[in-house]
Design a protein around this motif. Structure first.
Motif, PDB file in Angstrom:
ATOM      1  N   GLU A  24       0.803  -1.218   0.000  1.00  9.76           N
ATOM      2  CA  GLU A  24       0.000   0.000   0.000  1.00  9.76           C
ATOM      3  C   GLU A  24       0.841   1.274   0.000  1.00  9.76           C
ATOM      4  N   THR A  25       2.101   1.197   0.425  1.00 15.51           N
ATOM      5  CA  THR A  25       2.972   2.376   0.414  1.00 15.51           C
ATOM      6  C   THR A  25       3.389   2.770  -0.997  1.00 15.51           C
ATOM      7  N   GLY A  26       3.287   1.828  -1.951  1.00 18.10           N
ATOM      8  CA  GLY A  26       3.778   2.063  -3.303  1.00 18.10           C
ATOM      9  C   GLY A  26       5.224   1.650  -3.475  1.00 18.10           C
ATOM     10  N   LEU A  27       5.906   1.366  -2.378  1.00 14.03           N
ATOM     11  CA  LEU A  27       7.330   1.016  -2.444  1.00 14.03           C
ATOM     12  C   LEU A  27       7.574  -0.357  -3.055  1.00 14.03           C
ATOM     13  N   PHE A  28       6.631  -1.266  -2.890  1.00 17.26           N
ATOM     14  CA  PHE A  28       6.815  -2.622  -3.427  1.00 17.26           C
ATOM     15  C   PHE A  28       7.028  -2.580  -4.943  1.00 17.26           C
ATOM     16  N   ARG A  29       6.241  -1.761  -5.632  1.00 16.86           N
ATOM     17  CA  ARG A  29       6.391  -1.669  -7.092  1.00 16.86           C
ATOM     18  C   ARG A  29       7.745  -1.063  -7.454  1.00 16.86           C
ATOM     19  N   PHE A  30       8.220  -0.081  -6.666  1.00 15.86           N
ATOM     20  CA  PHE A  30       9.533   0.502  -6.949  1.00 15.86           C
ATOM     21  C   PHE A  30      10.648  -0.519  -6.747  1.00 15.86           C
ATOM     22  N   VAL A  31      10.543  -1.311  -5.707  1.00 16.78           N
ATOM     23  CA  VAL A  31      11.539  -2.364  -5.478  1.00 16.78           C
ATOM     24  C   VAL A  31      11.550  -3.323  -6.664  1.00 16.78           C
ATOM     25  N   ASN A  32      10.374  -3.732  -7.093  1.00 18.43           N
ATOM     26  CA  ASN A  32      10.318  -4.652  -8.228  1.00 18.43           C
ATOM     27  C   ASN A  32      10.782  -4.008  -9.522  1.00 18.43           C
ATOM     28  N   SER A  33      10.529  -2.710  -9.703  1.00 13.82           N
ATOM     29  CA  SER A  33      11.040  -2.017 -10.898  1.00 13.82           C
ATOM     30  C   SER A  33      12.554  -2.104 -10.956  1.00 13.82           C
ATOM     31  N   SER A  71       2.395   5.669 -12.072  1.00 17.50           N
ATOM     32  CA  SER A  71       1.798   6.914 -11.576  1.00 17.50           C
ATOM     33  C   SER A  71       1.088   6.677 -10.253  1.00 17.50           C
ATOM     34  N   ASP A  72       0.381   5.562 -10.144  1.00 20.22           N
ATOM     35  CA  ASP A  72      -0.289   5.199  -8.897  1.00 20.22           C
ATOM     36  C   ASP A  72       0.735   5.044  -7.774  1.00 20.22           C
ATOM     37  N   SER A  73       1.853   4.396  -8.069  1.00 20.89           N
ATOM     38  CA  SER A  73       2.899   4.214  -7.056  1.00 20.89           C
ATOM     39  C   SER A  73       3.528   5.536  -6.660  1.00 20.89           C
ATOM     40  N   TYR A  74       3.776   6.431  -7.624  1.00 19.28           N
ATOM     41  CA  TYR A  74       4.336   7.749  -7.296  1.00 19.28           C
ATOM     42  C   TYR A  74       3.425   8.483  -6.318  1.00 19.28           C
ATOM     43  N   LYS A  75       2.121   8.427  -6.555  1.00 21.24           N
ATOM     44  CA  LYS A  75       1.166   9.094  -5.668  1.00 21.24           C
ATOM     45  C   LYS A  75       1.208   8.486  -4.265  1.00 21.24           C
ATOM     46  N   LYS A  76       1.282   7.158  -4.193  1.00 20.84           N
ATOM     47  CA  LYS A  76       1.327   6.490  -2.889  1.00 20.84           C
ATOM     48  C   LYS A  76       2.616   6.805  -2.143  1.00 20.84           C
ATOM     49  N   VAL A  77       3.734   6.818  -2.852  1.00 21.45           N
ATOM     50  CA  VAL A  77       5.015   7.127  -2.212  1.00 21.45           C
ATOM     51  C   VAL A  77       5.043   8.587  -1.768  1.00 21.45           C
ATOM     52  N   ALA A  78       4.493   9.487  -2.566  1.00 24.62           N
ATOM     53  CA  ALA A  78       4.424  10.892  -2.175  1.00 24.62           C
ATOM     54  C   ALA A  78       3.594  11.047  -0.901  1.00 24.62           C
ATOM     55  N   ALA A  79       2.476  10.336  -0.816  1.00 24.14           N
ATOM     56  CA  ALA A  79       1.634  10.387   0.390  1.00 24.14           C
ATOM     57  C   ALA A  79       2.383   9.825   1.587  1.00 24.14           C
ATOM     58  N   LEU A  80       3.120   8.741   1.385  1.00 26.19           N
ATOM     59  CA  LEU A  80       3.927   8.152   2.457  1.00 26.19           C
ATOM     60  C   LEU A  80       4.957   9.158   2.961  1.00 26.19           C
ATOM     61  N   MET A  81       5.649   9.811   2.051  1.00 28.30           N
ATOM     62  CA  MET A  81       6.663  10.784   2.446  1.00 28.30           C
ATOM     63  C   MET A  81       6.029  11.968   3.157  1.00 28.30           C
ATOM     64  N   HIS A  82       4.852  12.374   2.726  1.00 30.01           N
ATOM     65  CA  HIS A  82       4.148  13.474   3.393  1.00 30.01           C
ATOM     66  C   HIS A  82       3.816  13.097   4.840  1.00 30.01           C
ATOM     67  N   ARG A  83       3.324  11.867   5.030  1.00 33.33           N
ATOM     68  CA  ARG A  83       2.953  11.404   6.375  1.00 33.33           C
ATOM     69  C   ARG A  83       4.159  11.218   7.278  1.00 33.33           C
ATOM     70  N   GLU A  84       5.274  10.735   6.724  1.00 36.60           N
ATOM     71  CA  GLU A  84       6.397  10.293   7.551  1.00 36.60           C
ATOM     72  C   GLU A  84       7.654  11.146   7.418  1.00 36.60           C
ATOM     73  N   HIS A  85       7.566  12.300   6.773  1.00 37.70           N
ATOM     74  CA  HIS A  85       8.773  13.081   6.494  1.00 37.70           C
ATOM     75  C   HIS A  85       9.527  13.495   7.752  1.00 37.70           C
TER      76      HIS A  85
END
Length: 94
Positions: A24-33, A71-85
């Motif tokens: 759900e963080t979007g990071l899984f797709r980045f790792v796989n990329s 694009s979906d993953s970028y949005k999720k990662v941006a939201a994660l960074m906003h929450r946890e910055h």
């Protein structure tokens, strides 16, 4: 009250999360990329009810994901960074 076992600290430097939360963080797709560059992938098999059945590394012929998926993953990662910055910055400075 927050679950203290889920709070990062010097005394608790690693907090385990489940695979669904990681996805759900979007990071899984980045790792796989990144892994796709080398012909590898981490596979998560999911049951019909959404529970994780199995997770394993594998070889693949795939390289990358669709623009829509990324694009979906970028949005999720941006939201994660906003929450946890603040927490990310705090531990980066230590």
């Amino acid at each position: 009250m927050a679950d203290e076992s889920k709070q990062l600290s010097a005394d608790n430097p690693i907090v385990k999360i489940d695979w669904n939360e990681f996805r759900e963080t979007g990071l899984f797709r980045f790792v796989n990329s990144f892994l796709h560059i080398f012909g590898y992938v981490i596979v998560i098999e999911v049951e019909d009810d959404g529970t994780v059945k199995s997770v394993y590394p594998a070889k693949t012929i795939w390289r990358g994901f669709t623009q829509e998926a990324m694009s979906d993953s970028y949005k999720k990662v941006a939201a994660l960074m906003h929450r946890e910055h603040e927490e990310i910055l705090k531990f980066a400075k230590e």
